[in-house]
Design a protein around this motif. Sequence first.
Motif, PDB file in Angstrom:
ATOM      1  N   LYS A   1       0.829  -1.202   0.000  1.00 17.38           N
ATOM      2  CA  LYS A   1       0.000   0.000   0.000  1.00 17.38           C
ATOM      3  C   LYS A   1       0.866   1.255   0.000  1.00 17.38           C
ATOM      4  O   LYS A   1       0.572   2.223  -0.726  1.00 17.38           O
ATOM      5  N   GLU A   2       1.930   1.235   0.778  1.00 14.06           N
ATOM      6  CA  GLU A   2       2.824   2.394   0.863  1.00 14.06           C
ATOM      7  C   GLU A   2       3.481   2.682  -0.481  1.00 14.06           C
ATOM      8  O   GLU A   2       3.519   3.833  -0.939  1.00 14.06           O
ATOM      9  N   ASP A   3       3.995   1.631  -1.137  1.00 16.75           N
ATOM     10  CA  ASP A   3       4.659   1.818  -2.428  1.00 16.75           C
ATOM     11  C   ASP A   3       3.664   2.240  -3.503  1.00 16.75           C
ATOM     12  O   ASP A   3       3.982   3.068  -4.366  1.00 16.75           O
ATOM     13  N   LYS A   4       2.463   1.675  -3.463  1.00 19.14           N
ATOM     14  CA  LYS A   4       1.432   2.035  -4.452  1.00 19.14           C
ATOM     15  C   LYS A   4       1.070   3.509  -4.328  1.00 19.14           C
ATOM     16  O   LYS A   4       0.996   4.228  -5.342  1.00 19.14           O
ATOM     17  N   GLU A   5       0.846   3.967  -3.119  1.00 22.09           N
ATOM     18  CA  GLU A   5       0.494   5.369  -2.905  1.00 22.09           C
ATOM     19  C   GLU A   5       1.619   6.287  -3.355  1.00 22.09           C
ATOM     20  O   GLU A   5       1.376   7.323  -3.991  1.00 22.09           O
ATOM     21  N   LYS A   6       2.862   5.915  -3.038  1.00 14.92           N
ATOM     22  CA  LYS A   6       4.014   6.722  -3.429  1.00 14.92           C
ATOM     23  C   LYS A   6       4.172   6.743  -4.945  1.00 14.92           C
ATOM     24  O   LYS A   6       4.417   7.806  -5.545  1.00 14.92           O
ATOM     25  N   PHE A   7       4.026   5.590  -5.586  1.00 18.96           N
ATOM     26  CA  PHE A   7       4.167   5.475  -7.032  1.00 18.96           C
ATOM     27  C   PHE A   7       3.150   6.378  -7.741  1.00 18.96           C
ATOM     28  O   PHE A   7       3.506   7.150  -8.639  1.00 18.96           O
ATOM     29  N   ILE A   8       1.890   6.285  -7.325  1.00 21.96           N
ATOM     30  CA  ILE A   8       0.831   7.071  -7.965  1.00 21.96           C
ATOM     31  C   ILE A   8       1.017   8.562  -7.683  1.00 21.96           C
ATOM     32  O   ILE A   8       0.832   9.405  -8.567  1.00 21.96           O
TER      33      ILE A   8
END
Length: 231
Positions: free
Chosen positions: A208-215
């Motif tokens: 979730k952390e990486d997804k939010e950062k990526f987007i």
Amino acid sequence: SNIRRPVFRLCNDSVFKELFSKVPSALILLVSDVLKLDYESIKDNSRVELASELHKTREKNKTTVCDFVIKVGNYFRVNVELNQSYYKVLEQRNLVYAGRILSDSIPKGTKYESLPKYRVYQLNINTFRNFNGKVLSKAMLLDEETGMPLTEALSLFSFDIAKCLDIYYNKTASDIDLDSRIIKWGTILYTTEISSIADIMGDDFMSKEDKEKFIEVAEELQEKHRTFTDE
């Protein structure tokens, strides 16, 4: 003006480098998915290095053309290069630079019997078709008579992200499962619909952390690079 500006995609050269410089864990995940590496076993032992188009090697005053080098432990390197168009000497150049990275990773005085531990994968992320028409192709040094690999020290991979987008949206037949992570990665990199990335990823694509950062970074880059336009 009738002059059309480039379309914004995450695979635009400057965008690609800035995105994965800010979210290097996502690049490690991408490479793991495409090359079928065990992400859990390498994520904490990998270091992503951004290479300029003219990157000085550690010991020799020569240049290396690449976008990123992922160093996994002491023995394994992945050289990542984004290519917008094909040219005749692409594979030959890949071999030269991958070979240079390989030789640079082997300490002076290493015994011959230890050489098989060292490997370099060249990953070309391409916006054009592979010769065999597949999403992912692999080349390595083989014995002509038996077809058996002579060495695993150097392997060249070509990843067609434009074909991924066609497969994902048109649900066309593929040599790779339609729902595979490889198809999703290619679509994410090549789509012009940045707002659709969250849906393409789904819930379990990355943490979730990486997804939010990526987007978040992708949207910031879209805003920053306003010289791009929609198709």
